[in-house]
Write a protein that holds these residues in place. Structure first.
Motif, PDB file in Angstrom:
ATOM      1  N   HIS A  70      10.327   5.397   6.525  1.00  0.00           N
ATOM      2  CA  HIS A  70       9.540   4.508   5.664  1.00  0.00           C
ATOM      3  C   HIS A  70       9.188   3.264   6.493  1.00  0.00           C
ATOM      4  O   HIS A  70      10.015   2.357   6.643  1.00  0.00           O
ATOM      5  N   GLY A  71       7.967   3.250   7.023  1.00  0.00           N
ATOM      6  CA  GLY A  71       7.571   2.190   7.947  1.00  0.00           C
ATOM      7  C   GLY A  71       7.700   0.792   7.396  1.00  0.00           C
ATOM      8  O   GLY A  71       8.052  -0.141   8.127  1.00  0.00           O
ATOM      9  N   PHE A  72       7.423   0.594   6.102  1.00  0.00           N
ATOM     10  CA  PHE A  72       7.539  -0.724   5.468  1.00  0.00           C
ATOM     11  C   PHE A  72       8.752  -0.807   4.547  1.00  0.00           C
ATOM     12  O   PHE A  72       8.913  -1.806   3.841  1.00  0.00           O
ATOM     13  N   LEU A  81       6.825   1.814   0.482  1.00  0.00           N
ATOM     14  CA  LEU A  81       6.059   0.574   0.428  1.00  0.00           C
ATOM     15  C   LEU A  81       4.773   0.669   1.240  1.00  0.00           C
ATOM     16  O   LEU A  81       3.736   0.121   0.850  1.00  0.00           O
ATOM     17  N   LEU A  82       4.794   1.362   2.370  1.00  0.00           N
ATOM     18  CA  LEU A  82       3.585   1.519   3.177  1.00  0.00           C
ATOM     19  C   LEU A  82       2.502   2.256   2.389  1.00  0.00           C
ATOM     20  O   LEU A  82       1.331   1.864   2.403  1.00  0.00           O
ATOM     21  N   SER A  83       2.895   3.293   1.675  1.00  0.00           N
ATOM     22  CA  SER A  83       1.926   4.044   0.867  1.00  0.00           C
ATOM     23  C   SER A  83       1.347   3.178  -0.243  1.00  0.00           C
ATOM     24  O   SER A  83       0.151   3.241  -0.537  1.00  0.00           O
ATOM     25  N   ARG A  84       2.185   2.338  -0.839  1.00  0.00           N
ATOM     26  CA  ARG A  84       1.699   1.472  -1.919  1.00  0.00           C
ATOM     27  C   ARG A  84       0.786   0.371  -1.379  1.00  0.00           C
ATOM     28  O   ARG A  84      -0.179  -0.015  -2.032  1.00  0.00           O
ATOM     29  N   VAL A  85       1.050  -0.119  -0.177  1.00  0.00           N
ATOM     30  CA  VAL A  85       0.171  -1.121   0.427  1.00  0.00           C
ATOM     31  C   VAL A  85      -1.186  -0.491   0.759  1.00  0.00           C
ATOM     32  O   VAL A  85      -2.241  -1.108   0.543  1.00  0.00           O
ATOM     33  N   ILE A  86      -1.168   0.739   1.261  1.00  0.00           N
ATOM     34  CA  ILE A  86      -2.418   1.426   1.600  1.00  0.00           C
ATOM     35  C   ILE A  86      -3.255   1.660   0.349  1.00  0.00           C
ATOM     36  O   ILE A  86      -4.460   1.375   0.316  1.00  0.00           O
ATOM     37  N   PHE A  87      -2.638   2.163  -0.710  1.00  0.00           N
ATOM     38  CA  PHE A  87      -3.381   2.379  -1.953  1.00  0.00           C
ATOM     39  C   PHE A  87      -3.720   1.052  -2.634  1.00  0.00           C
ATOM     40  O   PHE A  87      -4.681   0.975  -3.392  1.00  0.00           O
ATOM     41  N   GLY A  88      -2.925   0.019  -2.365  1.00  0.00           N
ATOM     42  CA  GLY A  88      -3.251  -1.309  -2.884  1.00  0.00           C
ATOM     43  C   GLY A  88      -4.547  -1.836  -2.298  1.00  0.00           C
ATOM     44  O   GLY A  88      -5.295  -2.561  -2.965  1.00  0.00           O
ATOM     45  N   ALA A  89      -4.842  -1.473  -1.037  1.00  0.00           N
ATOM     46  CA  ALA A  89      -6.124  -1.854  -0.439  1.00  0.00           C
ATOM     47  C   ALA A  89      -7.273  -1.219  -1.199  1.00  0.00           C
ATOM     48  O   ALA A  89      -8.306  -1.858  -1.435  1.00  0.00           O
ATOM     49  N   ARG A  90      -7.109   0.033  -1.600  1.00  0.00           N
ATOM     50  CA  ARG A  90      -8.158   0.691  -2.392  1.00  0.00           C
ATOM     51  C   ARG A  90      -8.360  -0.016  -3.727  1.00  0.00           C
ATOM     52  O   ARG A  90      -9.497  -0.245  -4.154  1.00  0.00           O
ATOM     53  N   THR A  91      -7.263  -0.394  -4.376  1.00  0.00           N
ATOM     54  CA  THR A  91      -7.374  -1.093  -5.660  1.00  0.00           C
ATOM     55  C   THR A  91      -8.083  -2.432  -5.505  1.00  0.00           C
ATOM     56  O   THR A  91      -9.018  -2.753  -6.248  1.00  0.00           O
ATOM     57  N   ALA A  92      -7.648  -3.228  -4.527  1.00  0.00           N
ATOM     58  CA  ALA A  92      -8.205  -4.566  -4.335  1.00  0.00           C
ATOM     59  C   ALA A  92      -9.686  -4.512  -3.981  1.00  0.00           C
ATOM     60  O   ALA A  92     -10.508  -5.244  -4.558  1.00  0.00           O
ATOM     61  N   LEU A  93     -10.047  -3.657  -3.029  1.00  0.00           N
ATOM     62  CA  LEU A  93     -11.442  -3.603  -2.576  1.00  0.00           C
ATOM     63  C   LEU A  93     -12.357  -2.989  -3.628  1.00  0.00           C
ATOM     64  O   LEU A  93     -13.518  -3.393  -3.755  1.00  0.00           O
TER      65      LEU A  93
END
Length: 295
Positions: A70-72, A81-93
């Motif tokens: 788990h990188g993050f 957490l890394l997966s949630r940050v990546i998908f969080g970028a999709r949500t934010a943008l």
């Protein structure tokens, strides 16, 4: 006198440059372009880039520090957490770009109508713009969310409703400055319709400043979305959001401080990237600013 001439020559040379080459010529804008491109690619390719499902719960491995698996690290429910940050970028943008695009389209149309239409219509529209502009975005968002409930759609509606008046006023001012130009008067003498004048002649000449403003408002919208999600009034759980990741990190900051770091870092980088990219677009689309700079 020579400095002004040199600046004018530099301005003309800059106008001849393709957009991408002009943006890459400035180091800050170049870094910003790389950051924004990276976030866009991450948002589009999130299902393929994320090592795990952002919704997968594994309570046996909750609050694990960053590791090879788990990188993050993992959050309080054991989600990667890394997966949630990546998908969080999709949500934010998604929220930022959709809401800004809707607000820009509404503001562009109403601004053109207000600037070119009759005075009584202009007065009504300006009064509406000022009334909406007087409402604090956060307070208005809280009121709407309380009535409609939290969710992605509600956030988009709230942000678009509070943003389009400023775009409309900008387009109105640009339209008023151009409506009495020689080429517009010539079109009137040729009995050109109002629709033709607005969409063929005025629209291409007023859209540049709007693009600049839209690009510089995207980081503001990203921060608003993150702030509302931090308060539990943004996107609904368990949808990944940088704001909700920050809140989870805040509640576990003593045992897992890495959550705050990895939740806040992409938010900071996205804000800086879009801000500097907006500055670069402003310099490219409005090269008259070059004359104000020292040679």
């Amino acid at each position: 006198m020579s400095s002004v001439a040199d600046a004018s020559l530099s301005m003309l040379d800059r106008q001849r440059l393709p957009l991408l080459r002009a943006l890459l010529a400035d180091p800050f804008t170049c870094v910003a372009l790389i950051l924004v491109t990276g976030f866009l690619i991450t948002a589009v390719l999130a299902p393929w880039l994320a090592p795990y499902s952002p919704l997968k719960i594994d309570v046996l491995h909750k609050l694990q520090p960053p590791s090879l698996a788990h990188g993050f690290g993992t959050d309080h429910l054991g989600r990667d957490l890394l997966s949630r940050v990546i998908f969080g970028a999709r949500t934010a943008l998604t929220i930022a770009m959709v809401s800004v695009a809707i607000a820009g389209a509404i503001g562009l149309l109403l601004g053109l109508i207000a600037g070119y239409g009759p005075r009584w219509l202009d007065a009504i529209l300006v009064l509406s713009f000022d009334s909406l502009n007087s409402l604090p975005m956060i307070m208005f968002a809280l009121a709407i969310i309380t009535v409609l409930g939290a969710g992605t759609g509600t956030l988009i509606v709230v942000i678009a409703a509070t943003s389009f008046p400023s775009y409309a006023r900008l387009i109105r001012a640009q339209t008023l400055a151009l409506k009495n130009s020689d080429y517009i008067l010539a079109e009137r003498l040729l009995d050109a319709s109002a629709a033709r004048i607005i969409f063929i002649h005025l629209l291409p000449n007023v859209v540049g400043p709007l693009i600049i403003l839209l690009s510089m408002d995207i980081p503001v919208v990203i921060m608003v979305e993150a702030g509302l999600s931090f308060l539990g009034l943004g996107v609904r759980p368990p949808t990944p959001s940088w704001g909700s990741i920050l809140y989870d990190g805040y509640t576990s900051i003593r045992s897992a401080p890495f959550m705050v770091i990895f939740g806040g870092l992409p938010l900071v980088l996205a804000t800086l990237g879009f801000t500097f990219l907006g500055e670069g677009l402003r310099d490219y689309l409005d090269p008259r600013l070059q004359l104000r700079r020292p040679a």
